[in-house]
Design a protein around this motif. Sequence first.
Motif, PDB file in Angstrom:
ATOM      1  N   VAL A  84       0.953  -1.167  -0.035  1.00 19.08           N
ATOM      2  CA  VAL A  84      -0.063  -0.004  -0.009  1.00 19.08           C
ATOM      3  C   VAL A  84       0.981   1.237   0.093  1.00 19.08           C
ATOM      4  O   VAL A  84       0.346   2.381   0.119  1.00 19.08           O
ATOM      5  CB  VAL A  84      -0.884  -0.036   1.230  1.00 19.08           C
ATOM      6  CG1 VAL A  84      -2.262  -1.142   1.122  1.00 19.08           C
ATOM      7  CG2 VAL A  84      -0.176  -0.023   2.389  1.00 19.08           C
ATOM      8  N   PRO A 132      -1.994   4.705   3.872  1.00 20.68           N
ATOM      9  CA  PRO A 132      -3.230   5.345   3.301  1.00 20.68           C
ATOM     10  C   PRO A 132      -4.134   6.004   4.329  1.00 20.68           C
ATOM     11  O   PRO A 132      -4.131   5.588   5.727  1.00 20.68           O
ATOM     12  CB  PRO A 132      -4.084   4.249   2.609  1.00 20.68           C
ATOM     13  CG  PRO A 132      -3.185   3.300   2.291  1.00 20.68           C
ATOM     14  CD  PRO A 132      -2.240   3.405   3.397  1.00 20.68           C
ATOM     15  N   SER A 180      -1.987  -6.008   4.776  1.00 17.56           N
ATOM     16  CA  SER A 180      -3.002  -5.160   5.305  1.00 17.56           C
ATOM     17  C   SER A 180      -2.227  -4.125   6.159  1.00 17.56           C
ATOM     18  O   SER A 180      -1.446  -4.575   7.289  1.00 17.56           O
ATOM     19  CB  SER A 180      -4.014  -5.642   6.141  1.00 17.56           C
ATOM     20  OG  SER A 180      -4.911  -4.641   6.740  1.00 17.56           O
ATOM     21  N   ALA A 181      -2.536  -2.696   6.134  1.00 13.57           N
ATOM     22  CA  ALA A 181      -1.898  -1.706   6.970  1.00 13.57           C
ATOM     23  C   ALA A 181      -2.621  -2.006   8.443  1.00 13.57           C
ATOM     24  O   ALA A 181      -2.169  -1.225   9.285  1.00 13.57           O
ATOM     25  CB  ALA A 181      -2.044  -0.377   6.496  1.00 13.57           C
ATOM     26  N   ARG A 182      -3.716  -2.683   8.402  1.00 10.31           N
ATOM     27  CA  ARG A 182      -4.455  -3.147   9.898  1.00 10.31           C
ATOM     28  C   ARG A 182      -4.856  -1.799  10.538  1.00 10.31           C
ATOM     29  O   ARG A 182      -4.818  -1.560  11.640  1.00 10.31           O
ATOM     30  CB  ARG A 182      -3.424  -3.831  10.651  1.00 10.31           C
ATOM     31  CG  ARG A 182      -2.851  -5.157   9.977  1.00 10.31           C
ATOM     32  CD  ARG A 182      -2.271  -6.051  10.991  1.00 10.31           C
ATOM     33  NE  ARG A 182      -3.106  -6.759  11.929  1.00 10.31           N
ATOM     34  CZ  ARG A 182      -4.136  -7.716  11.490  1.00 10.31           C
ATOM     35  NH1 ARG A 182      -4.058  -8.132  10.304  1.00 10.31           N
ATOM     36  NH2 ARG A 182      -4.615  -8.195  12.437  1.00 10.31           N
ATOM     37  N   GLN A 183      -5.203  -0.674   9.757  1.00  2.00           N
ATOM     38  CA  GLN A 183      -5.814   0.498  10.235  1.00  2.00           C
ATOM     39  C   GLN A 183      -7.199   0.745   9.918  1.00  2.00           C
ATOM     40  O   GLN A 183      -7.616   1.517  10.586  1.00  2.00           O
ATOM     41  CB  GLN A 183      -5.062   1.830   9.904  1.00  2.00           C
ATOM     42  CG  GLN A 183      -4.897   1.934   8.523  1.00  2.00           C
ATOM     43  CD  GLN A 183      -4.017   2.892   8.042  1.00  2.00           C
ATOM     44  OE1 GLN A 183      -3.381   3.886   8.771  1.00  2.00           O
ATOM     45  NE2 GLN A 183      -3.954   3.376   6.733  1.00  2.00           N
ATOM     46  N   CYS A 184      -7.892   0.062   9.196  1.00  2.00           N
ATOM     47  CA  CYS A 184      -9.317  -0.073   9.133  1.00  2.00           C
ATOM     48  C   CYS A 184      -9.822  -1.190   9.556  1.00  2.00           C
ATOM     49  O   CYS A 184      -9.485  -2.348   9.066  1.00  2.00           O
ATOM     50  CB  CYS A 184      -9.672  -0.139   7.606  1.00  2.00           C
ATOM     51  SG  CYS A 184      -8.868   1.330   6.880  1.00  2.00           S
ATOM     52  N   CYS A 219     -11.151  -3.803   6.984  1.00  4.17           N
ATOM     53  CA  CYS A 219      -9.987  -4.782   6.164  1.00  4.17           C
ATOM     54  C   CYS A 219      -9.316  -5.425   6.976  1.00  4.17           C
ATOM     55  O   CYS A 219      -9.218  -6.825   6.549  1.00  4.17           O
ATOM     56  CB  CYS A 219      -8.991  -3.442   5.562  1.00  4.17           C
ATOM     57  SG  CYS A 219      -7.458  -4.292   4.801  1.00  4.17           S
ATOM     58  N   GLY A 257     -12.701   0.127   2.684  1.00  2.00           N
ATOM     59  CA  GLY A 257     -11.372   0.286   3.412  1.00  2.00           C
ATOM     60  C   GLY A 257     -10.764   1.553   2.813  1.00  2.00           C
ATOM     61  O   GLY A 257     -11.360   2.188   1.874  1.00  2.00           O
ATOM     62  N   ALA A 258      -9.888   2.160   3.265  1.00  3.07           N
ATOM     63  CA  ALA A 258      -9.193   3.592   2.853  1.00  3.07           C
ATOM     64  C   ALA A 258      -8.497   3.362   1.511  1.00  3.07           C
ATOM     65  O   ALA A 258      -8.368   4.208   1.074  1.00  3.07           O
ATOM     66  CB  ALA A 258      -8.190   4.021   4.031  1.00  3.07           C
ATOM     67  N   CYS A 259      -8.229   2.196   1.370  1.00  2.38           N
ATOM     68  CA  CYS A 259      -7.281   2.009   0.094  1.00  2.38           C
ATOM     69  C   CYS A 259      -8.073   0.798  -0.457  1.00  2.38           C
ATOM     70  O   CYS A 259      -8.865   0.065  -0.309  1.00  2.38           O
ATOM     71  CB  CYS A 259      -5.893   1.988   0.222  1.00  2.38           C
ATOM     72  SG  CYS A 259      -5.394   0.149   0.881  1.00  2.38           S
ATOM     73  N   LEU A 292      -6.704  -2.374  -1.129  1.00  2.00           N
ATOM     74  CA  LEU A 292      -6.218  -3.714  -0.874  1.00  2.00           C
ATOM     75  C   LEU A 292      -7.569  -4.443  -0.442  1.00  2.00           C
ATOM     76  O   LEU A 292      -7.618  -5.656  -0.943  1.00  2.00           O
ATOM     77  CB  LEU A 292      -5.449  -3.604   0.372  1.00  2.00           C
ATOM     78  CG  LEU A 292      -4.857  -5.055   0.825  1.00  2.00           C
ATOM     79  CD1 LEU A 292      -3.277  -4.695   1.177  1.00  2.00           C
ATOM     80  CD2 LEU A 292      -5.586  -5.787   2.085  1.00  2.00           C
TER      81      LEU A 292
HETATM   82  S1  SF4 Z   1      -8.007  -1.029   3.615  1.00  2.00           S
HETATM   83 FE1  SF4 Z   1      -7.383   0.306   5.518  1.00  2.00          FE
HETATM   84  S2  SF4 Z   1      -6.167  -1.150   6.783  1.00  2.00           S
HETATM   85 FE2  SF4 Z   1      -6.521  -2.006   4.683  1.00  2.00          FE
HETATM   86  S3  SF4 Z   1      -4.628  -1.867   3.760  1.00  2.00           S
HETATM   87 FE3  SF4 Z   1      -6.068  -0.293   3.089  1.00  2.00          FE
HETATM   88  S4  SF4 Z   1      -5.781   1.483   4.536  1.00  2.00           S
HETATM   89 FE4  SF4 Z   1      -4.617  -0.386   5.475  1.00  2.00          FE
END
Ligand code: SF4
Length: 411
Positions: free
Chosen positions: A156, A174, A316-320, A323, A361-363, A365
């Motif tokens: 990401v 993101p 996964s950035a594990r922030q949403c 997600c 999600g914010a992006c 992925l």
């Molecule tokens: S959807 Fe959210 S948690 Fe998943 S990769 Fe994108 S920014 Fe990170």
Amino acid sequence: MTGVFSLLPDGRHGLLGPPFDGGADLSRHLAAGGYAPLPAPGRLLDRIAAVGLRGRGGAGFPAAVKLRTVRDAAGPPVVVANGEEGEPGSVKDRWLLRHRPHLVLDGLRLAAALTGAARGHVYLSDAPAEQAVRQALAERPLDLPVDVVRAEHTYVAGEETAVVRRIDGGPALPTAKPPRPYESGVGGAPTLVANVETLARIAALHARPDDADLVAGAHLVTLSGAGGAAALVEVTAGTHLTVLADLAGHGRAGAVLLGGLFGGLHGAGWRDLPLDHDGLSAAGGALGCGALYFLRPEDCPVAVAAEATAYLAAQSARQCGVCVSGTGALATTLGAVARGEASDGTAETLRRWSRQLPGRGACGLLDAAAHLAATLLTHFPDRVDAHRGSACPACADPAPCDGRRFTVPVP
Ligand code: SF4
């Protein structure tokens, strides 16, 4: 073995050619009309609009619209050359930065002129690319200050809001949209985040107006898959996928994974699909960054989908929250299907998730993972069904989540 090929008609050349060192790249670029003055920015912008150049980062947004939006936004803009390609199966952006740094930097200074930006950034994670760009800037500085910003490579890190966040000193993750970078980007300024292939094509359009249609219509494509070669190829839009499969020795391929991990798995009829945004979208796929992964007849699409979603879950950035839970559930469930542990209702559960999760999600992925599940169910229902109760030989080993299967070395 990895190769670099041009399939453009009549021996005309696009962005590819033999690799050069930095000095040779500058002389070659100058000899080809590079770094030519820009007497009337409006004329180049009109040309970009007239030939319909679309961004090459994945979404395929019209380049002229993006340039005009940033130009017309309130406040002095910033331009960013985005060379961070998150898709493990794509090499085009790193290849351009390593071997055509002046073409990319020329595109960056033109984008600055078209938008009125007085500051630029080159954003990347690849060390050889950084070295080539720094050498090119030392050889021929641009007429605007340019920072080179390095990020850690992740899936990401190249998403446009992650680019802005990293350049501003934060993590390459993101953020929620709006605002989008063209509204509020680097330091709060309206920001053009442009893929490096898009910038290279803008530079080529300026240097070679007679080739405008060819330059705007061509795509850099990365081909890979088990049992054949990997290749970086430049082709005209509309080239059928069967031509590309044959070129890289994947003529036996029985299916294809489109757009890196973003465009889903496609089976019957994939050979006749045209390589362009509209044609692949109409078929329920996506061109994305132009990476194609071919599956041999003996490869199992269930195994590939399970492995790809496991990789996405690990990335996964594990922030949403949606997600973390959604990509994780898709990966766990597709892994269970691959191991032959699915129940009667598993396919319907996957189908429901693949409808409900995209866009949350914010992006992109999570969307990629959901699309993998959706296309697996749409194009290979019999293969999914055949895994009820027992795994096939190709699925016998648990899917790794490191993306190794999809990773292509830069030629
Ligand atoms: S959807 Fe959210 S948690 Fe998943 S990769 Fe994108 S920014 Fe990170």
